[in-house]
Design a protein around this motif. Structure first.
Motif, PDB file in Angstrom:
ATOM      1  N   GLU B  10     -46.337  -6.226 -13.163  1.00 58.95           N
ATOM      2  CA  GLU B  10     -47.070  -6.873 -11.807  1.00 58.95           C
ATOM      3  C   GLU B  10     -46.778  -8.318 -11.705  1.00 58.95           C
ATOM      4  O   GLU B  10     -47.319  -9.288 -12.532  1.00 58.95           O
ATOM      5  CB  GLU B  10     -48.462  -6.399 -11.830  1.00 58.95           C
ATOM      6  N   ASP B 199     -47.861 -10.232 -15.050  1.00 58.29           N
ATOM      7  CA  ASP B 199     -48.530  -9.413 -15.775  1.00 58.29           C
ATOM      8  C   ASP B 199     -47.853  -8.330 -16.355  1.00 58.29           C
ATOM      9  O   ASP B 199     -46.844  -7.797 -15.434  1.00 58.29           O
ATOM     10  CB  ASP B 199     -49.735  -9.014 -15.347  1.00 58.29           C
ATOM     11  N   ASN B 201     -47.421  -4.615 -18.265  1.00 60.21           N
ATOM     12  CA  ASN B 201     -47.857  -3.122 -18.806  1.00 60.21           C
ATOM     13  C   ASN B 201     -46.700  -2.908 -19.804  1.00 60.21           C
ATOM     14  O   ASN B 201     -45.715  -2.583 -19.336  1.00 60.21           O
ATOM     15  CB  ASN B 201     -48.246  -2.187 -17.984  1.00 60.21           C
ATOM     16  N   ARG B 215     -51.135   1.839 -23.297  1.00 57.50           N
ATOM     17  CA  ARG B 215     -50.800   1.178 -22.477  1.00 57.50           C
ATOM     18  C   ARG B 215     -51.462  -0.334 -22.826  1.00 57.50           C
ATOM     19  O   ARG B 215     -52.636  -0.270 -22.565  1.00 57.50           O
ATOM     20  CB  ARG B 215     -50.849   1.384 -21.024  1.00 57.50           C
ATOM     21  N   GLU B 217     -52.054  -4.300 -21.382  1.00 62.88           N
ATOM     22  CA  GLU B 217     -51.699  -5.051 -20.012  1.00 62.88           C
ATOM     23  C   GLU B 217     -51.531  -6.545 -20.542  1.00 62.88           C
ATOM     24  O   GLU B 217     -52.838  -7.147 -21.454  1.00 62.88           O
ATOM     25  CB  GLU B 217     -52.696  -5.140 -18.982  1.00 62.88           C
ATOM     26  N   LYS B 219     -51.370 -10.642 -20.074  1.00 62.82           N
ATOM     27  CA  LYS B 219     -51.516 -11.590 -18.688  1.00 62.82           C
ATOM     28  C   LYS B 219     -51.104 -13.040 -19.236  1.00 62.82           C
ATOM     29  O   LYS B 219     -50.978 -12.955 -20.438  1.00 62.82           O
ATOM     30  CB  LYS B 219     -53.132 -11.563 -18.124  1.00 62.82           C
ATOM     31  N   ARG B 250     -56.462   0.440 -25.640  1.00 63.20           N
ATOM     32  CA  ARG B 250     -55.910   0.260 -24.309  1.00 63.20           C
ATOM     33  C   ARG B 250     -56.943  -0.810 -23.700  1.00 63.20           C
ATOM     34  O   ARG B 250     -58.009  -0.689 -23.638  1.00 63.20           O
ATOM     35  CB  ARG B 250     -56.407   1.568 -23.595  1.00 63.20           C
ATOM     36  N   THR B 252     -56.712  -5.188 -22.077  1.00 67.86           N
ATOM     37  CA  THR B 252     -55.725  -6.345 -21.598  1.00 67.86           C
ATOM     38  C   THR B 252     -55.756  -7.423 -22.665  1.00 67.86           C
ATOM     39  O   THR B 252     -57.117  -7.928 -23.041  1.00 67.86           O
ATOM     40  CB  THR B 252     -56.619  -6.754 -20.327  1.00 67.86           C
TER      41      THR B 252
END
Lengths: 472, 482
Positions: B10, B199, B201, B215, B217, B219, B250, B252
């Motif tokens: 992203e 970002d 994933n 998954r 993420e 950042k 899962r 961030t």
């Protein structure tokens, strides 16, 4: 010269030396009567106005959710109690350019959420016809300041009837223009897709005059449209040959007897003036209030998120960010505002978006297309402005009863249509308003119909609804 | 490889429009003193309203077309609601339900040859402000300052499908994307300045068991190098978990530059509900086919097309063509040089080696240098006329690059002109032979390698300026006996 009775048009005819006195006459009247009425949140004692522009020196009040440079804009909320306007709303700029003198900012239900001005965080405004009663709302300060004759005219904002209903309660004219005709730049947003600024005046002609000053596309408001609308030129042309629709559904609601009678009388008057009045069915009308009370709080919950104590307005420090937010907003917002923020936050949440907000959007479209269908055959839809007249302060406590009173005014906002409330007759000594709802951008015709009622109403003197006597 | 890496990106691209997204404040706020590029609209004053910038919409359409996306003729702004001090309105204006573009792709140089990475959507949104925590630590700070300059700066968000198969490919994708946004002039693409943010994933598939990890993420990746580094770190972390028979949370995670690791930021249960709904202050964006066609015409030749043309037109190897076309400015410079000088292959070699080295060492763009096609014209002429050798040419190049002086001037000033005086060279060779009779004998006995000794001698004596061809010819002639 009786200042209290002056209309904008009257002011224009005054000799220069009389006109010079208008602002001080207004300030004197405010000083004399407002302790009783309590319409004003701020009064601009040394208002400066230019002696140029067609309307120089005409004193006007502005609802306190419209930014006015040099004055506070509080929205009748603790959270903005000390907020100084950082720019002039487009409508205010236009008024100032034409010479109007803004003598003060007037009371409202907090953030325009209410129908009685009882929800102001500061004080309750009184109805000039009966000081024990509410002036309606949310533009109650506007309507009361005009009806009491403290100012010549006022600007309010109408999200679900907030200009028309207080106008009806106070026996003055309140006009909500077609959505997109008047800039919202500088109007503190309640529900952006419904909000529209409109004039509250003593006569229909004054409403048309103010409209020609404030309407027009604004590069600062992307929802305004480029559209030339003539508000004044055909206003005296009457209603002969017009066809009006009266929704059957209005009789399914509890209509105050005197309201129903006055409304019927207005219909007979229109027929005498050469119009045809027919009953129609608007089966989706009954969903208006429910639809409105999903969409308006949803937009409000987002519009009011900016009052977080970080940048301006009330700030109550807590330990850490979250607590500062919570303290500030808990204390800063009143009960009704909190209720609507919570409803809106709920209906927008991922789990309920489809069931509430999205469904309401679809019903809104349905209601709009139903109204537009009727209006494709009729020149206007007529209803009472409110099922009731001004009620006693503190009389209505249940929020649902309170919300349901907006049943007749809400549809115009949902569909973006122009609608006016024109005073016609009385119920138990209190003014009744008749609402005329027209096609999009046919604001001129709506004003023309209202003018015909006003001109020929047996309750009017010289084509003007009487003003109440207010004792100082 | 047992473990297959699955990555989707992203990406936020800051648009280089003149104004912010919804007000007339300048969009280029980098390095401005805090809160000096703000107005009632971008600071969320009561009563202020957003008016979308037409230039922003045009830039977004241009970027979408360059990324082979389908332009949605109807799109809309929505509000993304959340509370944070860097978000003055309490919501971000974005596009959620109806993005301006969907379904594109970008072709990259993948691990197994050229590959298309599909783009799911591209939408417009506004940036948030910047928080400055006292002492730079959010946990220890007793206060935090808000700089709202960046509030309302226009961004496009690009979301890829999970088509990227390695950290290297993620970096290559980002570099290619930067190249494209620069080509079409919609963004500086500068990752270090935050004009390009990413970002990622990432999940890992165990190809033996077919099992796929949770998954994660990642950042806060703010350079091309760290795209690869952070994802490599994360890939290894996930593989280690899988090898233990476990899985990762899962969640961030943020890339921490100081430790070169990723650290947990928030778990799944802390995901916010953004209460998206249509932005009532802005009417839908309705575009016409004609508008889209007009924007299409503004798009210049993009790197892939250009590279193919370079191969065709200048006979360059594909690799060279891709290197030269990675930046539009470099490609333009190359073509200018070819027009002025000719000799495309030779120029390509010079630019790919000497010029790129100088640029990289000094962290410059070609447009920031004093280099012109005339410098190469002059340099090549000196070599053609035998006035300097290629060695001297390469030696003086850094000075040409640095000062912008013509090579001939530098050669003159430094007396570097090549010695082609046969008599003089002959004299030096004879001197060398006289001084080294053994070596002469060795040569004549068949040890031809000794030749190098004589050439070296001449070069030393002439400080490298002797024409090497002549030296060879003369030395050979004399050694073989006259």
């Amino acid at each position: 010269m009786d200042f209290r009775r002056l209309t904008v048009e009257d002011c224009l005819r005054l000799p220069r030396e009389e006109r010079e006195k208008l602002v001080s006459l207004s300030l004197e009247t405010i000083e004399r009567l407002d302790p009783k009425i309590k319409a004003f949140i701020s009064v601009n004692g040394n208002v400066s106005f230019r002696r140029e522009g067609e309307f120089w020196g005409v004193p006007i009040s502005i609802k306190d959710n419209i930014l006015t440079l040099g004055m506070r804009t509080t929205c009748a909320s603790k959270i903005l109690e000390n907020y100084e306007s950082v720019f002039d709303a487009t409508v205010v700029k236009k008024l100032k350019e034409k010479g109007f003198a803004i003598v003060g900012k007037v009371n409202l239900d907090e953030f325009a959420m209410g129908s009685s001005t009882e929800r102001s965080a500061f004080f309750v405004t009184r109805n000039p016809w009966d000081l024990e009663r509410v002036p309606g709302g949310s533009s109650g300060g506007s309507a009361a300041s005009v009806a009491a004759g403290m100012v010549v005219a006022s600007l309010g904002s109408d999200t679900g009837g907030s200009v028309r209903q207080p106008a009806a309660f106070c026996g003055v004219v309140g006009f909500k223009p077609t959505y997109g005709l008047v800039s919202r730049y500088g109007l503190v947003a309640f529900a952006s897709s419904l909000d529209q600024i409109g004039p509250i005046t003593k006569t229909v002609r004054d409403a048309a005059i103010l409209m020609s000053v404030i309407a027009g596309r604004d590069p600062n408001d992307a929802t305004t449209v480029e559209r030339k609308v003539d508000f004044l030129s055909g206003i005296e042309d009457g209603v002969s040959g017009m066809r009006f629709a009266v929704p059957e559904e209005i009789y399914e609601h509890e209509l105050e007897k005197g309201v129903a009678e006055a409304f019927e009388e207005s219909l007979r008057l229109l027929e005498r003036l050469g119009a045809r009045v027919e009953r129609v069915r608007l089966p989706h009308l009954k969903y208006s209030v429910a639809t409105y009370y999903i969409i308006a709080p949803a937009e409000a919950s987002s519009n009011l998120a900016r009052y977080d104590g970080v940048k301006y307005g009330l700030r109550l420090k807590g330990t850490g960010l979250r607590e500062t937010y919570m303290k500030t907003r808990n204390v800063g917002f009143g009960e009704e505002v909190t209720r609507r923020i919570m409803i809106g936050t709920f209906t927008l949440s991922a789990a309920y978006y489809e069931a509430y907000f999205n469904k309401a959007q679809r019903v809104r479209k349905k209601i709009a297309s139903e109204l537009n269908d009727v209006l494709s055959e009729y020149d206007a839809i007529l209803t009472p402005t409110s099922p009731v007249t001004a009620f006693k302060i503190g009389e209505i406590k249940d929020p649902l009863t309170y919300y349901l009173m907006d049943i007749f005014t809400i549809p115009a906002n949902l569909a973006g249509l122009p609608a006016i409330s024109v005073p016609f007759g009385f119920s138990n000594g209190l003014p009744v308003g008749v609402q005329i709802m027209g096609r999009r951008f046919e604001d001129g015709k709506v004003l023309r119909i209202a003018r015909a009622i006003e001109k020929h109403s047996p309750y009017n003197e010289d084509g003007r609804f009487p003003l109440p006597e207010v004792e100082a | 490889m047992r473990y297959r890496c699955v990555i989707g990106l992203e990406i936020h691209v800051q648009l280089s429009t003149k104004t912010k997204a919804f007000c007339s404040c300048p969009a280029d706020v980098f390095d401005l003193p805090p809160n000096t590029a703000i107005c009632p609209v971008c600071t969320g004053q009561p009563g202020a309203l957003p008016v979308p910038s037409e230039e922003m919409i045009r830039y977004a359409v241009k970027a979408a077309l360059a990324l082979n996306c389908r332009i949605n003729l109807y799109s809309r702004f929505d509000r993304k609601n959340y509370f944070y001090p860097d978000l003055p309105k309490g919501y971000q204006i974005s596009q959620y339900f109806y993005p301006i573009a969907t379904g594109g792709y970008l072709e990259i140089d993948g691990d197994e040859g050229r590959k298309k990475v599909r783009i799911r959507r591209l939408h417009i949104e506004e940036d948030a402000g910047k928080l400055m925590h006292e002492g730079d630590s959010i946990t220890k700070a007793t206060y935090t300052l808000v700089d709202m300059n960046r509030c309302g700066v226009p961004l496009i968000e690009i979301v890829t499908e999970p088509d990227i198969s390695s950290p290297r490919e993620a970096r290559v994708f980002m570099e290619k994307l930067r190249s494209i946004v620069r080509y079409i002039g919609v963004s500086s693409g500068d990752m270090e300045k935050g004009a390009l943010r990413c970002d990622a994933n990432i999940s890992v598939v165990d190809t033996q068991t077919g099992r796929q990890s949770n998954r994660v993420e990642v950042k806060n990746i703010n350079s091309f190098k760290f795209v690869e580094r952070a994802l490599e770190y994360e890939f290894n972390r996930i593989v280690e978990a899988l090898e233990r028979g476990e899985d990762v949370e899962r969640e961030t995670r943020g890339w921490d530059m100081s430790t070169k690791t990723t650290v947990s930021m928030r778990g799944k249960e802390e995901e916010s509900d953004y209460r998206y709904f249509p932005e009532p202050d802005i009417p839908p964006i309705v575009l016409t086919e004609e508008y889209v066609e007009n924007v299409k015409k503004e798009i210049p030749e993009l790197p892939d097309e250009k590279a193919l043309r370079f191969v065709r037109e200048y006979g360059l190897p594909e690799y060279d063509a891709r290197v030269l076309t990675a930046s539009r400015e470099l490609a333009d410079f190359y073509e200018e040089c070819v027009r002025a000088v000719g000799r495309p292959k030779e120029l390509s070699n010079w630019i790919m080696t000497e010029v790129l080295r100088e640029l990289n060492e000094r962290n410059l763009e070609i447009t920031q240098t004093k280099l012109t096609p005339q410098h190469f014209a002059d340099l090549f002429k000196l070599m053609d006329e035998g006035k300097i050798s290629i060695k001297i040419a390469k030696d003086i190049f850094p000075e040409v690059f640095e000062t912008g002086k013509m090579p001939s001037q530098i050669v003159r000033e430094k007396g570097l002109e090549q010695i082609s005086d046969e008599k003089l060279i002959e004299e030096i060779v004879r001197k060398a032979m006289a001084e080294n009779p053994d070596a002469v004998q060795q040569y004549r006995d068949g040890k031809k390698k000794v030749m190098g000794f004589f050439v070296g001698y001449v070069m030393r004596e002439t400080k490298g300026k002797a024409n090497p061809e002549l030296v060879n010819k003369i030395a050979q002639k004399l050694l073989e006996g006259d």
